[in-house]
Write a protein that holds these residues in place. Sequence first.
Motif, short mmCIF file in Angstrom:
data_model
loop_
_atom_site.label_atom_id
_atom_site.label_comp_id
_atom_site.label_asym_id
_atom_site.label_seq_id
_atom_site.Cartn_x
_atom_site.Cartn_y
_atom_site.Cartn_z
N ALA A 147 0.92 -1.12 -0.12
CA ALA A 147 0.10 -0.14 0.10
C ALA A 147 1.08 1.04 -0.02
CB ALA A 147 -0.93 0.05 1.28
N ILE A 148 1.02 2.15 -1.28
CA ILE A 148 1.59 3.20 -1.25
C ILE A 148 0.85 4.33 -1.31
CG2 ILE A 148 3.40 4.09 -2.72
CD1 ILE A 148 3.99 1.40 -3.80
N THR A 149 1.21 5.28 -0.13
CA THR A 149 0.68 6.52 -0.22
C THR A 149 1.20 7.57 -1.12
OG1 THR A 149 1.27 7.48 1.58
CG2 THR A 149 -0.24 6.02 2.11
N GLY A 150 0.33 8.75 -1.36
CA GLY A 150 0.98 9.54 -2.11
C GLY A 150 1.57 8.85 -3.73
N ALA A 151 1.19 7.96 -4.20
CA ALA A 151 1.52 7.43 -5.17
C ALA A 151 1.57 7.90 -6.72
CB ALA A 151 0.71 5.66 -5.51
N SER A 152 0.76 9.02 -6.70
CA SER A 152 0.52 9.43 -7.88
C SER A 152 1.95 10.81 -8.22
CB SER A 152 -0.66 10.31 -8.14
OG SER A 152 -1.67 9.31 -8.44
N GLY A 153 2.81 10.89 -7.20
CA GLY A 153 3.67 12.06 -7.16
C GLY A 153 4.90 11.13 -7.58
N ILE A 154 5.87 12.07 -7.79
CA ILE A 154 7.19 11.46 -8.46
C ILE A 154 7.81 10.34 -7.55
CG2 ILE A 154 9.55 12.29 -8.99
CD1 ILE A 154 8.68 14.90 -10.10
N LEU A 155 7.90 10.68 -6.11
CA LEU A 155 8.64 9.43 -5.53
C LEU A 155 7.75 8.31 -5.37
CD1 LEU A 155 10.84 8.34 -3.77
CD2 LEU A 155 9.89 9.72 -1.86
N GLY A 156 6.37 8.61 -5.05
CA GLY A 156 5.38 7.37 -5.00
C GLY A 156 5.36 6.57 -6.17
N ALA A 157 5.57 7.19 -7.33
CA ALA A 157 5.30 6.37 -8.64
C ALA A 157 6.88 5.89 -8.95
CB ALA A 157 5.18 7.54 -9.95
N ALA A 158 8.00 6.26 -8.25
CA ALA A 158 9.09 5.53 -8.42
C ALA A 158 9.13 4.31 -7.57
CB ALA A 158 10.25 6.60 -8.05
N VAL A 159 8.43 4.43 -6.32
CA VAL A 159 8.43 3.26 -5.39
C VAL A 159 7.34 2.26 -6.28
CG1 VAL A 159 7.58 2.36 -3.42
CG2 VAL A 159 8.95 4.67 -3.50
N ALA A 160 6.36 2.58 -6.62
CA ALA A 160 5.47 1.70 -7.19
C ALA A 160 6.07 1.05 -8.52
CB ALA A 160 4.32 2.44 -7.84
N LYS A 161 6.85 1.70 -9.47
CA LYS A 161 7.45 0.92 -10.55
C LYS A 161 8.44 0.03 -9.92
CE LYS A 161 9.96 2.42 -14.59
NZ LYS A 161 11.37 1.49 -14.57
N ALA A 162 9.08 0.42 -8.99
CA ALA A 162 10.43 -0.71 -8.65
C ALA A 162 9.51 -1.53 -7.89
CB ALA A 162 11.42 0.19 -7.42
N ALA A 163 8.55 -1.51 -7.01
CA ALA A 163 8.13 -2.63 -6.56
C ALA A 163 7.37 -3.57 -7.47
CB ALA A 163 6.81 -2.31 -5.75
N ALA A 164 6.62 -2.80 -8.29
CA ALA A 164 5.82 -3.70 -9.57
C ALA A 164 7.06 -4.56 -10.38
CB ALA A 164 5.29 -2.78 -10.87
N GLU A 165 8.26 -4.16 -10.60
CA GLU A 165 9.11 -4.72 -11.50
C GLU A 165 9.83 -6.01 -10.50
OE1 GLU A 165 12.14 -1.76 -12.00
OE2 GLU A 165 11.13 -0.85 -13.88
N GLN A 166 9.59 -6.02 -9.21
CA GLN A 166 10.00 -7.03 -8.49
C GLN A 166 8.69 -7.99 -8.14
OE1 GLN A 166 12.61 -6.32 -5.11
NE2 GLN A 166 13.45 -4.52 -5.86
N GLY A 167 7.61 -8.06 -8.82
CA GLY A 167 6.40 -8.68 -8.58
C GLY A 167 5.40 -8.53 -7.76
#
Length: 230
Positions: free
Chosen positions: A7-27
Amino acid sequence: MAGRVFAITGASGILGAAVAKAAAEQGARLGLIDFAKAPATDGPSGPDVLFVGGVDLTDAIAAGAAIDAVAERFGGIDTLVNVAGGFKWETHEGGGWETWHRLFLMNVQTAANASRAAIPYLKRSAAGRIVNVGANGALKAGLGMGAYAASKAGVHSLTQALSEELKADGVTVNAVLPSILDTPANRADLPKADFSAWVQPADLAAVMLFLASEEARAVTGALIPVTGRV
């Protein structure tokens, strides 16, 4: 990270999007929570991604509903990443009490509300994690940074208190303390700075993903500077 629920808050911002991308790449499976009503245009999508938009995380009830929606979709939550927050540069003499109140709500209350709602799910996880975003500037506040630094210091204290509260349950709670992130907004505000010295959002996300990993199971209550060459 395969199959773990973030669960990632602030997910539409630049850092939140970077965290989401990195987590998605790891499945990982992602619950993306944001005040914005639309997800990041280049963010992850698909059946393993749930976007919960229009959420005011300063409202405990709204925060709880968003966290519950993520848990209901994926059958639980393993990691909460509290990215949501805000910044304002303002001298104390020239500023007002409203800035202090607003930044406390945006930086401390959002993390506190989301964490409180997520704790029951994290306790049920085999490896519950909370990763917060503090600020290196909160260790020694500079000119015009009083309200922001004080609110981020609150995030640091919340991190430490929660780590003590949850350690017996196997839930770790840590925070990263970035200096200046390399973002378009920061470049516009500081056009003469050496951007190469700043922290790349992807690099900060990598540290955050480490804190969410099994390899970091022995780390809790840590405030980790991620300062680039600033």
